[in-house]
Write an enzyme that holds these catalytic residues in place. Structure first.
Site, PDB file in Angstrom:
ATOM      1  N   GLU A 268     -19.113  30.369  74.825  1.00  0.00           N
ATOM      2  CA  GLU A 268     -18.068  29.373  74.609  1.00  0.00           C
ATOM      3  C   GLU A 268     -17.128  29.510  75.796  1.00  0.00           C
ATOM      4  OE1 GLU A 268     -15.109  27.603  74.253  1.00  0.00           O
ATOM      5  OE2 GLU A 268     -14.370  28.857  72.615  1.00  0.00           O
TER       6      GLU A 268
ATOM      7  N   CYS B 175      -8.975  26.642  75.467  1.00  0.00           N
ATOM      8  CA  CYS B 175     -10.160  26.211  76.218  1.00  0.00           C
ATOM      9  C   CYS B 175     -10.372  24.702  76.123  1.00  0.00           C
ATOM     10  CB  CYS B 175     -11.383  26.965  75.747  1.00  0.00           C
ATOM     11  SG  CYS B 175     -11.501  27.018  73.970  1.00  0.00           S
TER      12      CYS B 175
HETATM   13  P1  NAI Z   1     -12.694  36.431  81.468  1.00  0.00           P
HETATM   14  O1  NAI Z   1     -13.855  35.541  81.206  1.00  0.00           O
HETATM   15  O2  NAI Z   1     -12.780  37.308  82.658  1.00  0.00           O
HETATM   16  O3  NAI Z   1     -12.428  37.377  80.206  1.00  0.00           O
HETATM   17  C1  NAI Z   1     -12.862  37.124  78.893  1.00  0.00           C
HETATM   18  C2  NAI Z   1     -13.502  38.385  78.310  1.00  0.00           C
HETATM   19  O4  NAI Z   1     -14.632  38.739  79.093  1.00  0.00           O
HETATM   20  C3  NAI Z   1     -12.584  39.612  78.317  1.00  0.00           C
HETATM   21  O5  NAI Z   1     -12.851  40.388  77.161  1.00  0.00           O
HETATM   22  C4  NAI Z   1     -13.047  40.357  79.558  1.00  0.00           C
HETATM   23  O6  NAI Z   1     -12.792  41.729  79.502  1.00  0.00           O
HETATM   24  C5  NAI Z   1     -14.533  40.082  79.544  1.00  0.00           C
HETATM   25  N1  NAI Z   1     -15.205  40.199  80.831  1.00  0.00           N
HETATM   26  C6  NAI Z   1     -14.691  39.950  82.062  1.00  0.00           C
HETATM   27  N2  NAI Z   1     -15.614  40.174  83.010  1.00  0.00           N
HETATM   28  C7  NAI Z   1     -16.740  40.562  82.381  1.00  0.00           C
HETATM   29  C8  NAI Z   1     -18.043  40.933  82.811  1.00  0.00           C
HETATM   30  N3  NAI Z   1     -18.373  40.957  84.097  1.00  0.00           N
HETATM   31  N4  NAI Z   1     -18.962  41.268  81.883  1.00  0.00           N
HETATM   32  C9  NAI Z   1     -18.654  41.239  80.575  1.00  0.00           C
HETATM   33  N5  NAI Z   1     -17.447  40.917  80.108  1.00  0.00           N
HETATM   34  C10 NAI Z   1     -16.494  40.570  80.994  1.00  0.00           C
HETATM   35  O7  NAI Z   1     -11.378  35.556  81.548  1.00  0.00           O
HETATM   36  P2  NAI Z   1      -9.996  35.994  82.251  1.00  0.00           P
HETATM   37  O8  NAI Z   1     -10.249  36.606  83.588  1.00  0.00           O
HETATM   38  O9  NAI Z   1      -9.231  36.781  81.276  1.00  0.00           O
HETATM   39  O10 NAI Z   1      -9.310  34.579  82.451  1.00  0.00           O
HETATM   40  C11 NAI Z   1      -9.612  33.823  83.594  1.00  0.00           C
HETATM   41  C12 NAI Z   1      -9.779  32.360  83.287  1.00  0.00           C
HETATM   42  O11 NAI Z   1     -10.817  32.171  82.339  1.00  0.00           O
HETATM   43  C13 NAI Z   1      -8.581  31.686  82.644  1.00  0.00           C
HETATM   44  O12 NAI Z   1      -7.658  31.278  83.579  1.00  0.00           O
HETATM   45  C14 NAI Z   1      -9.244  30.516  81.966  1.00  0.00           C
HETATM   46  O13 NAI Z   1      -9.440  29.489  82.895  1.00  0.00           O
HETATM   47  C15 NAI Z   1     -10.573  31.065  81.521  1.00  0.00           C
HETATM   48  N6  NAI Z   1     -10.577  31.503  80.127  1.00  0.00           N
HETATM   49  C16 NAI Z   1     -11.187  30.708  79.195  1.00  0.00           C
HETATM   50  C17 NAI Z   1     -11.151  31.068  77.875  1.00  0.00           C
HETATM   51  C18 NAI Z   1     -11.799  30.247  76.834  1.00  0.00           C
HETATM   52  O14 NAI Z   1     -11.417  30.333  75.668  1.00  0.00           O
HETATM   53  N7  NAI Z   1     -12.806  29.468  77.147  1.00  0.00           N
HETATM   54  C19 NAI Z   1     -10.448  32.251  77.399  1.00  0.00           C
HETATM   55  C20 NAI Z   1      -9.899  33.064  78.459  1.00  0.00           C
HETATM   56  C21 NAI Z   1      -9.963  32.668  79.747  1.00  0.00           C
END
Ligand code: NAI
Ligand code: MG
Length: 487
Positions: A258, A292
């Site tokens: 998602e 999102c």
């Molecule tokens: P992210 O995708 O990096 O983090 C979300 C989760 O994934 C966290 O638990 C993080 O620790 C984990 N994660 C990060 N890198 C990973 C990897 N290589 N392998 C496995 N797990 C990993 O999102 P981030 O950096 O917190 O936010 C960046 C951008 O992402 C935001 O500005 C937004 O645009 C988007 N975002 C979208 C969301 C949604 O609900 N679709 C939620 C959060 C962020």
């Protein structure tokens, strides 16, 4: 009424096999309150070895533990008990979420917690209604199917709705009989840990739910790669989604993603303009724009454009932004310095590319990561602020007078999570509901959710549907059984 002072904020440990443990390395990290930039507490920093311990515990609980033999209806009962515990402690949880995330207490109280309770109630009801079918095959055979749990499930969640995202993941997984390892976002680990305590109190057997706090590229990546994890469910950035898929390919674990969005919110001249303005406000400023499915591209029909932008900017500039602990606050702090800088960077890029800044566009106050509600007008769909997910309180207004061209532009995005249409013409509304490429279409509403209605993306917004009956597909697999009734 519980007050902030009564919230029990203690150092967080890892929850593995029903025990609260330090990380193998002994390392910890701080979680901060983004409204004050102050440290709330520290939390164990899980890494590869901790993930491995958690996966082993989940495997053991799946293969050998009492969980296998727990009646489906009793799995549902455990979800109801978790729901009751959350209900009893809802004020504490609302505070915990507000302090860890920076979102207003009014919102955690009226949105996050009620949605959490509903999701648990909904999947509690499903637990004993997940069954196979008897199939009329050719020949003298009895053929039937069994819907079995997938096994050990890894769940990686973001920081924007910390407890809600945890429950969207664990409730259906428990209903279906899986065991799991949950990795909360490093920015917001506290409510998930509290959920771990409640799960134990509710009688969830040891090892069924394990929670490993830690960073993405270490703990998260280890979970996505792990050879003994059967499925990974992820919510977050699309770039991370790609990494998850690559990692998952190592043992061909099932994947559901998602991811983000750049959702079009389309307003026609024949709509109720005032409710459309309110919808546009909710669409982009709810949860500080950290949603999102935020309505970040606002398509306005030319004849109502001026009136709409005036009304929207009036409302946006009078939105009460500030201390999330005040009951009257409507928009709180962004999650982190990183996101705060990223959003301000996008605001700069909007100005540079020639969009017209109507209101906001800067920091609010000088402490905490607050940003003023921001409206850009005269945006072209090719500008960076119209293409990339900002994940902040920044809306880009784009004018249209040709409907076909508007639909083409709306669909011109790598994303396809949601779209909304405001019109009184039902024919137009239903037609657009078909033409827009998105997993959710809202007509004359925005950001409406229900545990029973599927949510998920088209295109690079991901695949697999959470909520509703559809999630059961993600957390079960079908077995076909043949019995020879002949000679
Ligand atoms: P992210 O995708 O990096 O983090 C979300 C989760 O994934 C966290 O638990 C993080 O620790 C984990 N994660 C990060 N890198 C990973 C990897 N290589 N392998 C496995 N797990 C990993 O999102 P981030 O950096 O917190 O936010 C960046 C951008 O992402 C935001 O500005 C937004 O645009 C988007 N975002 C979208 C969301 C949604 O609900 N679709 C939620 C959060 C962020
Ligand atoms: Mg990241």
């Amino acid at each position: 009424m519980i007050t902030k002072e009564k919230v029990n904020i203690k150092p967080g440990k890892l929850f593995i096999d029903g025990k609260w443990v330090d990380s193998v390395s002994g390392k910890t990290f701080n979680t901060i309150n983004p409204a004050t930039e102050e440290v709330l507490t520290m939390v164990a920093e899980g890494d590869r070895e901790d993930i491995d311990h958690a996966v082993k515990a989940a495997r053991k609980a799946f293969e050998e533990g009492p969980w296998r033999k727990t009646d489906a209806r009793d799995r549902g009962k455990i979800l109801l008990k978790i729901m009751d515990l959350i209900e009893k402690n809802k004020e504490e949880l609302a505070w915990l979420e507000t302090l860890d995330n920076g979102k207003p207490i009014s919102e955690t109280t009226t949105a996050d917690i009620p949605l959490v309770l509903d999701c648990l109630l909904y999947y509690a009801g499903w637990a004993d209604k997940i069954h196979g079918e008897t199939i009329p095959v050719r020949g003298e055979f009895l053929n039937y199917t069994i819907r079995e749990p997938v096994g050990v499930v890894g769940q990686i969640i973001p920081w924007n709705f910390p407890l809600l995202m945890a429950v969207w993941k664990i409730a259906p997984a428990i209903a279906c009989g899986n065991t799991m390892v949950l990795k909360p976002a490093e920015q917001t680990p506290l409510s998930a840990l509290r959920l771990g305590e409640f799960s134990q109190e509710a009688g969830l057997p040891d090892g069924v739910l394990n929670i490993v706090t830690g960073y993405g590229p270490t703990a998260g990546a280890a979970l996505a790669e792990h050879m003994d994890v059967d499925k990974i469910a992820f919510t977050g950035e699309y770039i991370t989604g790609r990494l998850i898929m690559q990692a998952a390919s190592k043992n061909l674990k099932r994947v559901s993603l998602e991811l983000g969005g750049k959702s079009p919110n389309i307003v026609f001249a024949d709509s109720d303009i005032d409710s459309a303005v309110n919808g546009a406000m909710t669409g982009i400023f709810f949860n500080q724009g950290e949603v999102c499915c935020a309505g970040s591209r606002l398509f306005l029909e030319k004849s109502i454009h001026d009136e709409f932008v005036d009304k929207l900017s009036d409302k946006a500039s009078s939105l009460r932004v500030g201390n999330p602990e005040d009951a009257g606050t409507q928009m709180g702090a962004q999650i982190s310095k990183e996101q705060f800088d990223k959003i301000l960077g996008y605001i700069d890029s909007g100005k540079q590319e020639g969009a017209k800044l109507v209101t906001g566009g800067e920091r609010c106050g000088n402490k905490g990561y607050f940003i003023k509600p921001t409206v850009f007008d005269e945006v072209n769909n090719n500008m960076k602020i119209a293409r990339e997910e900002i994940f902040g309180p920044v809306v880009s207004a784009i004018t249209f007078d040709d409907v076909d061209d508007m639909v083409r532009k709306s669909n011109f995005s790598i994303y396809g999570l949601a779209a909304a249409v405001w019109t009184k013409d039902i024919k137009k509304a239903h037609k657009l509901a078909r033409e827009l490429k998105a997993g959710t279409i809202w007509i004359n509403t925005y950001n409406t959710f229900d545990a029973a209605s599927p949510f998920g993306g088209f295109k690079q917004s991901g695949f697999g549907r959470e909520l509703g009956i559809h999630t059961l597909e993600l957390y079960t697999q079908v077995k076909s059984v043949w019995i020879n009734l002949g000679n």
